[in-house]
Design a protein around this motif. Structure first.
Motif, PDB file in Angstrom:
ATOM      1  N   ARG A 208     -55.221  58.588  27.796  1.00  0.00           N
ATOM      2  CA  ARG A 208     -54.929  57.283  28.366  1.00  0.00           C
ATOM      3  C   ARG A 208     -54.556  56.358  27.218  1.00  0.00           C
ATOM      4  NH1 ARG A 208     -54.857  60.057  31.940  1.00  0.00           N
ATOM      5  NH2 ARG A 208     -55.807  59.939  34.010  1.00  0.00           N
ATOM      6  N   CYS A 209     -53.371  55.797  27.285  1.00  0.00           N
ATOM      7  CA  CYS A 209     -52.824  55.020  26.166  1.00  0.00           C
ATOM      8  C   CYS A 209     -53.739  53.868  25.760  1.00  0.00           C
ATOM      9  CB  CYS A 209     -51.448  54.474  26.526  1.00  0.00           C
ATOM     10  SG  CYS A 209     -50.236  55.742  26.962  1.00  0.00           S
ATOM     11  N   SER A 210     -54.310  53.167  26.755  1.00  0.00           N
ATOM     12  CA  SER A 210     -55.136  52.000  26.434  1.00  0.00           C
ATOM     13  C   SER A 210     -56.394  52.402  25.656  1.00  0.00           C
ATOM     14  CB  SER A 210     -55.524  51.268  27.719  1.00  0.00           C
ATOM     15  OG  SER A 210     -56.188  52.141  28.620  1.00  0.00           O
ATOM     16  N   LYS A 211     -56.987  53.531  26.015  1.00  0.00           N
ATOM     17  CA  LYS A 211     -58.186  53.996  25.317  1.00  0.00           C
ATOM     18  C   LYS A 211     -57.860  54.407  23.888  1.00  0.00           C
ATOM     19  CE  LYS A 211     -60.429  55.613  29.565  1.00  0.00           C
ATOM     20  NZ  LYS A 211     -61.002  56.793  30.278  1.00  0.00           N
ATOM     21  N   LYS A 212     -56.766  55.134  23.729  1.00  0.00           N
ATOM     22  CA  LYS A 212     -56.354  55.549  22.392  1.00  0.00           C
ATOM     23  C   LYS A 212     -56.012  54.328  21.538  1.00  0.00           C
ATOM     24  CE  LYS A 212     -56.589  59.972  23.374  1.00  0.00           C
ATOM     25  NZ  LYS A 212     -57.664  60.819  22.825  1.00  0.00           N
ATOM     26  N   ALA A 213     -55.397  53.330  22.155  1.00  0.00           N
ATOM     27  CA  ALA A 213     -55.017  52.126  21.419  1.00  0.00           C
ATOM     28  C   ALA A 213     -56.254  51.423  20.864  1.00  0.00           C
ATOM     29  CB  ALA A 213     -54.235  51.183  22.326  1.00  0.00           C
ATOM     30  N   LYS A 214     -57.298  51.311  21.681  1.00  0.00           N
ATOM     31  CA  LYS A 214     -58.530  50.662  21.240  1.00  0.00           C
ATOM     32  C   LYS A 214     -59.149  51.419  20.073  1.00  0.00           C
ATOM     33  CE  LYS A 214     -63.087  49.130  22.851  1.00  0.00           C
ATOM     34  NZ  LYS A 214     -63.997  49.001  24.016  1.00  0.00           N
ATOM     35  N   ALA A 215     -59.187  52.744  20.173  1.00  0.00           N
ATOM     36  CA  ALA A 215     -59.778  53.556  19.110  1.00  0.00           C
ATOM     37  C   ALA A 215     -58.955  53.484  17.831  1.00  0.00           C
ATOM     38  CB  ALA A 215     -59.903  55.010  19.580  1.00  0.00           C
ATOM     39  N   GLU A 217     -56.925  51.054  16.813  1.00  0.00           N
ATOM     40  CA  GLU A 217     -57.051  49.748  16.165  1.00  0.00           C
ATOM     41  C   GLU A 217     -58.423  49.605  15.508  1.00  0.00           C
ATOM     42  OE1 GLU A 217     -55.332  45.451  16.972  1.00  0.00           O
ATOM     43  OE2 GLU A 217     -56.714  46.083  18.545  1.00  0.00           O
ATOM     44  N   ALA A 218     -59.463  50.097  16.152  1.00  0.00           N
ATOM     45  CA  ALA A 218     -60.808  50.021  15.588  1.00  0.00           C
ATOM     46  C   ALA A 218     -60.903  50.804  14.283  1.00  0.00           C
ATOM     47  CB  ALA A 218     -61.830  50.555  16.589  1.00  0.00           C
ATOM     48  N   ALA A 219     -60.116  51.868  14.183  1.00  0.00           N
ATOM     49  CA  ALA A 219     -60.114  52.698  12.975  1.00  0.00           C
ATOM     50  C   ALA A 219     -59.126  52.195  11.926  1.00  0.00           C
ATOM     51  CB  ALA A 219     -59.783  54.150  13.347  1.00  0.00           C
ATOM     52  N   GLY A 220     -58.448  51.073  12.224  1.00  0.00           N
ATOM     53  CA  GLY A 220     -57.484  50.517  11.276  1.00  0.00           C
ATOM     54  C   GLY A 220     -56.190  51.288  11.205  1.00  0.00           C
ATOM     55  N   ARG A 221     -55.889  52.074  12.242  1.00  0.00           N
ATOM     56  CA  ARG A 221     -54.687  52.915  12.231  1.00  0.00           C
ATOM     57  C   ARG A 221     -53.527  52.282  12.989  1.00  0.00           C
ATOM     58  NH1 ARG A 221     -57.024  58.624  14.155  1.00  0.00           N
ATOM     59  NH2 ARG A 221     -54.821  59.183  14.035  1.00  0.00           N
ATOM     60  N   MET A 222     -53.748  51.110  13.568  1.00  0.00           N
ATOM     61  CA  MET A 222     -52.679  50.455  14.304  1.00  0.00           C
ATOM     62  C   MET A 222     -52.944  48.969  14.380  1.00  0.00           C
ATOM     63  SD  MET A 222     -51.370  51.029  18.226  1.00  0.00           S
ATOM     64  CE  MET A 222     -52.739  50.115  18.930  1.00  0.00           C
ATOM     65  N   GLN A 223     -51.900  48.184  14.163  1.00  0.00           N
ATOM     66  CA  GLN A 223     -51.964  46.752  14.364  1.00  0.00           C
ATOM     67  C   GLN A 223     -50.921  46.379  15.403  1.00  0.00           C
ATOM     68  OE1 GLN A 223     -51.470  44.836  10.586  1.00  0.00           O
ATOM     69  NE2 GLN A 223     -53.563  45.265   9.939  1.00  0.00           N
ATOM     70  N   THR A 224     -51.259  45.470  16.264  1.00  0.00           N
ATOM     71  CA  THR A 224     -50.328  45.091  17.320  1.00  0.00           C
ATOM     72  C   THR A 224     -49.152  44.329  16.750  1.00  0.00           C
ATOM     73  OG1 THR A 224     -52.141  44.923  18.875  1.00  0.00           O
ATOM     74  CG2 THR A 224     -50.077  43.875  19.505  1.00  0.00           C
ATOM     75  N   ASP A 225     -47.942  44.800  17.054  1.00  0.00           N
ATOM     76  CA  ASP A 225     -46.724  44.077  16.678  1.00  0.00           C
ATOM     77  C   ASP A 225     -46.274  43.305  17.914  1.00  0.00           C
ATOM     78  OD1 ASP A 225     -43.423  45.087  15.451  1.00  0.00           O
ATOM     79  OD2 ASP A 225     -44.295  43.138  15.873  1.00  0.00           O
ATOM     80  N   LYS A 226     -46.703  42.048  18.007  1.00  0.00           N
ATOM     81  CA  LYS A 226     -46.447  41.282  19.220  1.00  0.00           C
ATOM     82  C   LYS A 226     -44.967  41.116  19.506  1.00  0.00           C
ATOM     83  CE  LYS A 226     -50.807  38.740  18.977  1.00  0.00           C
ATOM     84  NZ  LYS A 226     -51.456  37.417  18.884  1.00  0.00           N
ATOM     85  N   LYS A 227     -44.155  41.051  18.450  1.00  0.00           N
ATOM     86  CA  LYS A 227     -42.729  40.835  18.646  1.00  0.00           C
ATOM     87  C   LYS A 227     -42.028  42.071  19.204  1.00  0.00           C
ATOM     88  CE  LYS A 227     -42.128  37.257  15.120  1.00  0.00           C
ATOM     89  NZ  LYS A 227     -41.398  36.841  13.908  1.00  0.00           N
ATOM     90  N   LEU A 228     -42.670  43.225  19.096  1.00  0.00           N
ATOM     91  CA  LEU A 228     -42.035  44.456  19.542  1.00  0.00           C
ATOM     92  C   LEU A 228     -41.673  44.405  21.015  1.00  0.00           C
ATOM     93  CD1 LEU A 228     -41.265  47.302  18.517  1.00  0.00           C
ATOM     94  CD2 LEU A 228     -43.513  48.073  19.258  1.00  0.00           C
ATOM     95  N   PHE A 229     -42.472  43.704  21.824  1.00  0.00           N
ATOM     96  CA  PHE A 229     -42.227  43.656  23.257  1.00  0.00           C
ATOM     97  C   PHE A 229     -41.948  42.234  23.745  1.00  0.00           C
ATOM     98  CE2 PHE A 229     -44.618  47.521  22.521  1.00  0.00           C
ATOM     99  CZ  PHE A 229     -43.827  48.443  23.175  1.00  0.00           C
ATOM    100  N   ASP A 230     -41.654  41.340  22.830  1.00  0.00           N
ATOM    101  CA  ASP A 230     -41.283  39.976  23.192  1.00  0.00           C
ATOM    102  C   ASP A 230     -39.794  39.965  23.515  1.00  0.00           C
ATOM    103  OD1 ASP A 230     -40.476  37.297  23.214  1.00  0.00           O
ATOM    104  OD2 ASP A 230     -42.037  36.720  21.797  1.00  0.00           O
TER     105      ASP A 230
END
Length: 294
Positions: A208-215, A217-230
């Motif tokens: 599930r994408c949302s669960k993987k996303a939370k994990a 980001e918590a591990a410092g492996r992803m930061q949200t690029d807000k402009k990517l979907f703006d």
């Protein structure tokens, strides 16, 4: 971003710019390349799974196009000539780091499944919409890297951007039937993996994408690029996919394809234009002048 491989694309302006560029007009050369660079960059972005690598690859192929422009004799359409150079370079370029990150689809699945899937409340799901979208794009882009280079490029062009299969066959220098067979084989292999692994297409799958996303980001492996979907900064591939391309996918296949067509595109490169730098570079100017003295 225009899709220069669309059936509706008019090459007449390209031809005028080619004549002016070969007569020494740097502004015409710049305009010609700017017309194509965003499309080339966006294919390169999906091909390499890395924005910086895509920018470098785009610059490499456009330099080759520029230096060979005077050799274009009109024996084929300009688009066919141009994108043969572009995609041949994509196929022959040095291997990029992301191409060696996963050994196979099974290796990709094992590493993906090793990422924790923490539970999220409804409020958390809503709060991290952008994180989820970013994780989804990264996951599906990673899947693409498990394909061979030829499979990846044919799938991106034939299904995701839905170019006309006659033009695709010309660019890859194969028969239309062979192009469609290669695309069909790639589609079946790719979609079979997604059906087995991806929770988007099969709700019985664990991912599930949302669960993987939370994990992640918590591990410092992803930061949200807000402009990517703006929408002020990006559109989706679906807006540039050819609506009249040969349709060989059935309704089930189109479901998979739509996930990729929902991925963002970059309307312009970070730099005003790669080519503006090249045409104003003293080393390039010397080469450009030599071409026009021949």
């Amino acid at each position: 971003m225009k899709n220069p491989l669309s059936k509706s694309y008019d090459e007449a302006m390209d031809q005028q710019l080619i004549e002016q560029a070969n007569a020494g007009s740097k502004s015409a050369l710049n305009e010609l390349i700017v017309t194509h660079e965003s499309f080339i960059y966006n294919v390169a972005w999906k091909f390499t799974y890395n924005k910086e690598e895509a920018s470098d690859l785009t610059q490499e192929v456009l330099i080759k196009v520029i230096t060979k422009l005077s050799t274009f004799k009109g024996n084929s359409s300009f688009r066919t000539w141009l994108y043969r150079i572009v995609f041949n370079e994509f196929m022959q370029t040095k291997r990029r780091p992301m191409e060696d990150k996963w050994e196979s689809f099974d290796d990709f699945a094992n590493k993906l499944n090793a990422i924790p899937s923490p539970e999220l409340s409804a409020e958390e799901e809503e709060e991290q919409i952008n994180r989820t979208k970013t994780a989804r794009v990264r996951c599906m882009s990673g899947m693409l890297m498990c394909l061979t280079r030829e499979q990846r490029l044919i799938y991106l062009l034939g299904d995701v951007f839905q170019i006309d299969h006659n033009l695709g066959a010309e660019i890859f220098e194969v028969t239309k039937d062979n192009f469609r067979k290669k695309l069909s084989r790639t589609r079946k292999e790719f979609h079979a993996f997604m059906n087995k692994q991806c929770g988007l297409v099969n709700l019985d799958n664990p991912c599930r994408c949302s669960k993987k996303a939370k994990a992640m980001e918590a591990a410092g492996r992803m930061q949200t690029d807000k402009k990517l979907f703006d929408p002020k900064f990006s559109a989706t591939i679906a807006e540039y996919a050819d609506k009249v391309a040969d349709e060989v996918a059935d309704k089930v296949d189109r479901k998979y394809i739509k996930f990729f067509q929902d991925h963002p595109t970059k309307k312009a490169l970070n730099k005003e234009s790669i080519i503006r730098e090249l045409v104003n570079d003293s080393n390039y100017n010397k080469y450009f002048d030599e071409i026009n003295r021949k």
